[in-house]
Design an enzyme around this catalytic site. Structure first.
Site, PDB file in Angstrom:
ATOM      1  N   CYS A 119     108.168  70.055 -33.576  1.00 48.42           N
ATOM      2  CA  CYS A 119     107.614  70.222 -32.777  1.00 48.42           C
ATOM      3  C   CYS A 119     107.553  68.506 -32.527  1.00 48.42           C
ATOM      4  CB  CYS A 119     106.307  70.637 -32.734  1.00 48.42           C
ATOM      5  SG  CYS A 119     105.336  70.206 -31.670  1.00 48.42           S
ATOM      6  N   CYS A 166     106.068  66.088 -24.381  1.00 45.87           N
ATOM      7  CA  CYS A 166     106.869  67.350 -25.165  1.00 45.87           C
ATOM      8  C   CYS A 166     107.628  66.326 -25.833  1.00 45.87           C
ATOM      9  CB  CYS A 166     106.729  68.204 -24.093  1.00 45.87           C
ATOM     10  SG  CYS A 166     107.876  69.352 -24.913  1.00 45.87           S
TER      11      CYS A 166
HETATM   12  O1  PYC Z   1     108.351  68.793 -29.283  1.00 45.81           O
HETATM   13  O2  PYC Z   1     106.309  68.215 -28.999  1.00 45.81           O
HETATM   14  C1  PYC Z   1     106.815  68.971 -28.733  1.00 45.81           C
HETATM   15  C2  PYC Z   1     106.101  70.272 -28.093  1.00 45.81           C
HETATM   16  C3  PYC Z   1     104.789  70.461 -27.241  1.00 45.81           C
HETATM   17  C4  PYC Z   1     104.518  71.685 -27.188  1.00 45.81           C
HETATM   18  C5  PYC Z   1     105.971  72.161 -28.115  1.00 45.81           C
HETATM   19  N1  PYC Z   1     106.466  71.846 -28.027  1.00 45.81           N
END
Ligand code: PYC
Length: 309
Positions: free
Chosen positions: A235, A85
């Site tokens: 993300c 993550c």
């Molecule tokens: O930042 O890799 C990330 C992530 C995955 C799910 C929520 N954030």
């Protein structure tokens, strides 16, 4: 259970620093399997309602198996476990600094899918060098009930993503319900079509892109996470999957900057280098802020002590 909460570009992370399950000292992938098999109630107790919200990624702080690492971590959410993550690793770095356990500078953090490098640039800013990332399938065409024809790429950035260049609605907070609805249908259509990641794993993150709002960004995204929540940050692993696709299309060269903006307007800076095996090694830089230092209480007579499942 003692937890430290933070958010990275608006996306919350809850790090369990005390009171988590005892998973022994084996490799992180084995400890993650044991967590899921025997101790899953620690996940539900810490990130499900009524103690938390479905946007939060939990992070169990562990001793590393590889002693060159400063820490090990297992990420999870309301639906299950995450390989890596990105926003969570930036949150973990800010948390470890807040606790006085790491200093500004370079560190290695062990995850179930490999070792990531963390360069803590300030108390709130970290650069993460992720695991090798790659595009697995290009231009996958799907007929999605209730959405229509959709085409996208399947890529690995530490989790599996389906990346769609054309969002079904403008990527804006006012359109969250239609974006969530369309991405949920696309995820179901991938399952129905038997489309998986290279290792047979479910493609559990769906990502839409469009033009950014900020002048310095290259793209704006919406990311559906496994539990059904959307990522408030750009993300981290999703940005790495995007960079892998841009590299595969010769749109982004090694070392070139890509600024990914999220649906709430937060940004990650990304770039990549080529690893020894020829796959790309992306890095992302973002900011995290501590938002809570909490003792969670689980009363024996609380009917929802394990969370609302
Ligand atoms: O930042 O890799 C990330 C992530 C995955 C799910 C929520 N954030």
């Amino acid at each position: 259970m003692h937890v430290i909460d933070s958010h990275t570009g608006g996306e919350p992370t809850r790090v369990i620093i005390e009171g988590g399950p005892d998973l022994g000292g084996g490799p992180l992938a084995d400890r993650c399997a044991l967590f899921a098999e025997k101790f899953d109630h620690f996940r539900t107790m810490s990130v499900l309602e009524p103690r938390c919200s479905d946007a939060t990624v939990g992070a169990l702080l562990c001793d590393p198996f590889d002693r060159t690492c400063s820490a090990g971590v297992i990420f999870f959410n309301t639906a299950g476990y995450l390989g890596m993550c990105g926003h969570g690793t930036i949150g973990l770095a800010a948390t470890l600094f807040h606790l006085g356990r790491i200093q500004i500078g370079e560190h290695r953090i062990e995850t179930p899918v490999g070792i990531v490098k963390v360069n803590l640039l300030s108390p709130n800013e970290a650069r993460i060098e992720n695991v090798e990332s790659y595009r697995y399938r290009h231009n996958v065409e799907l007929d999605v009930p209730g959405v229509g024809a959709v085409s996208g790429d399947v890529a690995w950035g530490g989790n599996w993503f389906f990346l769609v260049d054309h969002a079904p609605a403008p990527i804006a907070l006012k359109n969250l319900s239609s974006l969530t609805d369309a991405s949920t249908k696309i995820r179901a259509a991938l399952v129905d079509a038997g489309m998986t990641g290279e290792n047979g794993a479910e493609i559990d993150h769906i990502e839409f892109f469009e033009k950014p709002e900020h002048g310095d960004a290259h793209s704006r995204n919406f990311v559906l996470c496994p539990g059904g929540a959307y990522d408030r940050s750009p993300c981290g692993t999703g940005t790495c999957a995007k960079v892998a696709c841009l590299a595969a299309d010769n749109i982004l060269a090694p070392g070139e900057l890509w600024i990914q903006e999220s649906v709430v307007g937060s940004r990650f800076k990304a770039q990549y280098r080529i690893g020894n095996g020829g796959k790309i090694i992306p890095s992302i830089t973002g900011e995290a802020f501590i938002s809570g230092d909490t003792k969670l209480v689980f009363q024996d007579n609380d009917p929802f002590r394990l969370g609302i499942a």
